[in-house]
Design a protein around this motif. Structure first.
Motif, PDB file in Angstrom:
ATOM      1  N   PHE A 107       0.688  -1.165  -0.121  1.00 37.95           N
ATOM      2  CA  PHE A 107       0.087   0.029   0.039  1.00 37.95           C
ATOM      3  C   PHE A 107       1.033   1.104  -0.013  1.00 37.95           C
ATOM      4  CE2 PHE A 107      -2.953  -3.115   1.803  1.00 37.95           C
ATOM      5  CZ  PHE A 107      -3.822  -3.170   0.783  1.00 37.95           C
ATOM      6  N   LYS A 110       0.720   4.399  -4.117  1.00 44.42           N
ATOM      7  CA  LYS A 110      -0.669   4.692  -3.699  1.00 44.42           C
ATOM      8  C   LYS A 110      -1.762   4.222  -4.798  1.00 44.42           C
ATOM      9  CE  LYS A 110      -2.968   8.936  -2.040  1.00 44.42           C
ATOM     10  NZ  LYS A 110      -2.551  10.157  -1.453  1.00 44.42           N
ATOM     11  N   ALA A 113      -3.076   1.106  -3.729  1.00 40.68           N
ATOM     12  CA  ALA A 113      -4.090   1.415  -2.499  1.00 40.68           C
ATOM     13  C   ALA A 113      -5.274   2.119  -3.135  1.00 40.68           C
ATOM     14  CB  ALA A 113      -3.385   2.317  -1.742  1.00 40.68           C
ATOM     15  N   GLY A 145       2.521   3.271   3.618  1.00 38.76           N
ATOM     16  CA  GLY A 145       1.482   2.456   3.302  1.00 38.76           C
ATOM     17  C   GLY A 145       0.164   2.944   4.063  1.00 38.76           C
ATOM     18  N   ASN A 148      -1.104   6.183   3.155  1.00 41.46           N
ATOM     19  CA  ASN A 148      -2.121   6.285   1.698  1.00 41.46           C
ATOM     20  C   ASN A 148      -3.191   5.906   2.248  1.00 41.46           C
ATOM     21  OD1 ASN A 148       0.251   7.170   0.217  1.00 41.46           O
ATOM     22  ND2 ASN A 148       0.759   5.044  -0.381  1.00 41.46           N
ATOM     23  N   LEU A 149      -3.307   4.851   2.896  1.00 36.36           N
ATOM     24  CA  LEU A 149      -4.626   3.980   3.149  1.00 36.36           C
ATOM     25  C   LEU A 149      -5.542   5.265   3.935  1.00 36.36           C
ATOM     26  CD1 LEU A 149      -3.593   0.580   4.761  1.00 36.36           C
ATOM     27  CD2 LEU A 149      -4.636   1.252   2.518  1.00 36.36           C
ATOM     28  N   TYR A 154      -9.674   4.810   4.130  1.00 30.85           N
ATOM     29  CA  TYR A 154      -9.767   3.443   4.621  1.00 30.85           C
ATOM     30  C   TYR A 154      -9.953   3.646   6.296  1.00 30.85           C
ATOM     31  CZ  TYR A 154      -7.747   0.798   0.764  1.00 30.85           C
ATOM     32  OH  TYR A 154      -7.832   0.125  -0.355  1.00 30.85           O
TER      33      TYR A 154
END
Length: 244
Positions: A107, A110, A113, A145, A148-149, A154
Motif C-alpha cells: 500500500f 498509492k 491502494a 502505506g 496512503n490508506l 480506509y
C-alpha cells in the motif's frame, strides 16, 4: 503442563476477567502463502515458491460466510497475489465489505491502494514491528502505506506492534503519537510468542508491559476495556490513544 502467566499477583487479581458475548465480525481466509518479510514471531512461515489458491476456490469459501461479517484477507501476505484487486472486486460483487490483515508494504504504492479501494476494500489491520526487526527501509514503506490508506479513506481497525524486548516500548509509543488518526481505532503493543522462528529467550508479562507504558507517559493509564485478562487489557493513554 504448568506455566506462569503473570508474576504480579495484585495486578492479576485486579483484572476484571469480564466474559463478553461472542460474536462474529471478521472471518479470516488465507489468500496467499507468500510474504516479503520473515518476522521472527509470525505463526505463518511463508512459502514463496508455492502457487496461490485459485480465485474460484476462494470465492467458494467466502460464499459460505454470513453476509453480516467482514471477510478478512489473511495469509502470509495476501496483497502479493497478482490478481489481488480482481479478487477484491469479485468478493465485493457478492455483497461483502472487505477487510485485510496486512504488513502494509504494497500500500506504499498509492495507485495500488486506490485500485484496491475502488475494488471494494475498505478496512485494514496493519501488523508492524519495532523498526529494528526489518530495518528502517521496510518500516518506512509500511508507514507510507498507512498514510496512503488514511488519505484515501480506509478505516484501520488497529495498528499492531510486536516487539522482542520491552526496551522497544518508548520508540513504539513515540511513533504511535506521530501517526494517530481518527480513522485508526486502536493500537496494539505485544511481545512475540514462542512460535514461528522465535525462541524462549526473554519472557515478559502484561504487568511489566503496563509499567513500561506508564513510565513513558509519566502517569497512570485509564482502563477502558470490557474483557481484561492475563493476555491483554484495553487502556486509554493520557494523550487519548487507545492501547491494547
Amino acid at each position: 503442563m504448568t506455566s506462569i502467566i503473570e508474576i504480579d499477583k495484585e495486578f492479576y487479581y485486579s483484572l476484571n476477567h469480564t466474559k463478553i458475548e461472542s460474536r462474529f465480525n471478521n472471518i479470516l481466509f488465507e489468500a496467499s502463502d507468500k510474504c516479503q518479510l520473515t518476522c521472527p514471531h509470525c505463526y505463518h512461515l511463508p512459502d514463496n515458491q508455492t502457487q496461490d489458491r485459485p480465485v474460484e476456490e476462494i470465492l467458494a469459501q467466502v460464499s459460505t460466510f454470513p453476509r453480516q461479517v467482514l471477510p478478512m484477507f489473511a495469509g502470509a501476505e495476501s496483497t502479493l497475489r497478482s490478481d489481488f484487486v480482481e479478487v477484491c472486486q469479485k468478493i465485493s460483487a457478492m455483497g461483502y465489505s472487505l477487510d485485510i490483515l496486512t504488513n502494509g508494504i504494497r500500500f506504499a504504492n498509492k495507485d495500488f491502494a486506490l485500485s484496491s479501494w475502488n475494488a471494494g476494500l475498505r478496512h485494514a489491520c496493519i501488523g508492524l514491528n519495532h523498526w529494528s526487526y526489518q530495518g528502517t527501509t521496510i518500516h518506512n514503506k509500511q508507514l507510507a502505506g498507512i498514510r496512503n490508506l488514511l488519505d484515501i479513506g480506509y478505516t484501520i481497525g488497529y495498528i499492531g506492534y510486536t516487539m522482542e524486548t520491552l526496551d522497544h516500548v518508548p520508540d513504539i509509543l513515540e511513533e504511535i503519537e506521530t501517526i494517530r488518526h481518527s480513522n485508526i481505532w486502536h493500537y496494539r503493543i505485544r511481545c512475540g510468542s514462542f512460535i514461528g522462528r522465535s525462541s524462549d529467550q526473554e519472557r515478559s508479562y502484561l504487568s511489566n508491559l503496563l509499567k513500561r507504558v506508564e513510565e513513558y507517559y509519566g502517569s497512570p493509564v485509564e482502563y477502558v476495556g470490557s474483557d481484561d485478562n492475563p493476555y491483554h487489557i484495553m487502556v486509554r493513554a493520557p494523550t487519548g490513544a487507545i492501547l491494547r
